[in-house]
Scaffold this motif. Structure first.
Motif, short mmCIF file in Angstrom:
data_model
loop_
_atom_site.label_atom_id
_atom_site.label_comp_id
_atom_site.label_asym_id
_atom_site.label_seq_id
_atom_site.Cartn_x
_atom_site.Cartn_y
_atom_site.Cartn_z
N MET A 291 -6.74 3.79 3.39
CA MET A 291 -5.63 2.84 3.52
C MET A 291 -5.67 2.14 4.87
SD MET A 291 -1.48 3.42 3.31
CE MET A 291 -1.49 3.89 1.58
N PRO B 219 0.84 -1.20 0.00
CA PRO B 219 0.00 0.00 0.00
C PRO B 219 0.87 1.25 0.00
CG PRO B 219 0.04 -1.01 2.18
CD PRO B 219 0.76 -1.94 1.26
N TRP C 27 -8.32 -0.47 4.87
CA TRP C 27 -7.97 -1.61 4.02
C TRP C 27 -6.95 -2.51 4.70
CZ3 TRP C 27 -3.45 -3.36 1.73
CH2 TRP C 27 -3.62 -4.37 0.77
N THR D 171 -6.50 -0.56 -6.94
CA THR D 171 -7.08 0.26 -5.88
C THR D 171 -7.42 -0.67 -4.72
OG1 THR D 171 -9.38 -0.03 -6.59
CG2 THR D 171 -8.12 1.76 -7.63
N PHE D 172 -7.80 -0.07 -3.60
CA PHE D 172 -8.17 -0.89 -2.45
C PHE D 172 -9.40 -1.75 -2.74
CE2 PHE D 172 -6.16 2.84 -0.11
CZ PHE D 172 -4.96 2.18 0.07
N GLU E 276 -5.37 4.27 -3.06
CA GLU E 276 -6.77 4.67 -3.06
C GLU E 276 -7.32 4.80 -4.47
OE1 GLU E 276 -9.66 7.85 -0.74
OE2 GLU E 276 -7.54 8.35 -1.03
N VAL F 52 -0.81 -1.04 -4.31
CA VAL F 52 -2.24 -0.76 -4.15
C VAL F 52 -2.38 0.61 -3.50
CG1 VAL F 52 -2.28 -2.02 -1.94
CG2 VAL F 52 -4.41 -1.58 -3.15
N SER G 134 -7.81 -6.30 5.61
CA SER G 134 -7.03 -7.32 4.91
C SER G 134 -6.17 -8.15 5.85
CB SER G 134 -6.15 -6.66 3.84
OG SER G 134 -6.92 -5.97 2.88
#
Length: 310
Positions: free
Chosen positions: A139, A61, A142, A117-118, A99, A97, A146
């Protein structure tokens, strides 16, 4: 042939295994060899199981201000692993990855177009969080979501602040960049800060010290999946002579590090405690705060309560 293909082909052909035994033993000896408890491969007591088929998805990210070495080093480590028993099949699928798919500007002005993207990213089994200035709520959410299904969610350098903001580190242990020790301890008193650790593992969460420490933690993750022998060969092919991945306590030189007093007399950025630029400011509850960079102002404005100690 590019460098990554060369690494993969070298691994497949077993160049490192062709080294004379005595030379290999010197090159790959643990920094703690001969010391009780330090010369045993860490992965033997804390292994991870790779999938029977396919590669291991590794998500990075990123946002504006992402520190290149924080994600570039681990990226090369994971990307250089050939799946055992294959000629050149990648053991890890690495991808960025963010936004949106809008290019982000990393340190040094590097422009990166995120892969996903997310909302569209494949579910990761490993997450690598670099230091960055634009980590926002999307972020954080996510990463938190995740990480419920990751084998490892790891931070590099002050990426630990991003991981801490998810709340997942609450009550657990972590480390970060040595110059950020005091700020991290002040902002997150419910996290046990380990000073002087090359990396810290706590459940499926892991954090590394500053900058190059991320390569050691990445090598450690590779070792947990595929064992020490493969990882030693990978480090050799990368010409990486650091042994920190074999010894989590190898950052002892920073254990008693004390931040020097700021050279100037101006305000400090509440996000990173670096000297601030008076032209970048926000007001919260009647008080004005100044920031070292615009992305830190954006991060602060989204959740100011995270950076203000009552």
């Amino acid at each position: 042939m590019n460098r990554r293909d060369l690494l993969k082909n070298s691994a497949a052909l077993g160049f490192a295994s062709a080294l004379p035994t005595f030379a290999a033993s010197k090159l790959f000896a643990s920094a703690g060899a001969g010391q009780p408890g330090k010369d045993q491969p860490l992965a033997r007591t804390n292994p991870l199981t790779p999938p029977a088929k396919g590669s291991i998805p590794v998500a990075f990210p990123i946002s504006d201000g992402a520190e290149v070495i924080d994600f570039g080093g681990p990226w090369e480590v994971f990307a250089g692993v050939v799946k055992p028993g294959t000629i050149n099949e990648s053991a890890f699928h690495v991808y960025t990855v963010a936004e949106s798919l809008k290019p982000i500007t990393a340190t040094g002005g590097m422009k990166i177009v995120p892969d996903y993207t997310f909302e569209t990213a494949p579910a990761p089994k490993v997450i690598v969080i670099p230091a960055q200035g634009g980590a926002n709520k999307a972020m954080i959410d996510w990463i938190r979501m995740s990480s419920k299904n990751t084998d490892v969610t790891m931070s590099v350098c002050t990426g630990a602040f991003v991981l801490a903001r998810t709340g997942l580190l609450s009550g657990k242990s972590a480390t970060t960049f040595h110059e950020a020790f005091d700020t991290f301890a002040r902002l997150y008193p419910n996290i046990k800060l380990i000073r002087g650790a090359r990396f810290v593992e706590d459940g499926n969460l892991a954090s590394s010290g500053g900058l190059t420490s991320g390569m050691d933690l990445a090598l450690r993750v590779v070792e947990r999946y595929f064992g020490r022998e493969l990882t030693e060969k990978l480090a050799f092919q990368l010409e990486y002579q650091g042994k920190g991945w074999m010894d989590a306590n190898s950052n002892e030189v920073y254990a008693k590090y004390e931040n020097p007093k700021p050279s100037g007399t101006g305000p400090l950025c509440p996000v990173c405690s670096m000297e601030a630029d008076r032209s970048i400011s926000s007001t919260y509850k009647g008080k004005t705060y100044y920031f070292c960079m615009q992305p830190h102002k954006v991060t602060f404005d989204e959740s100011p309560e995270e950076f203000v100690i009552a």
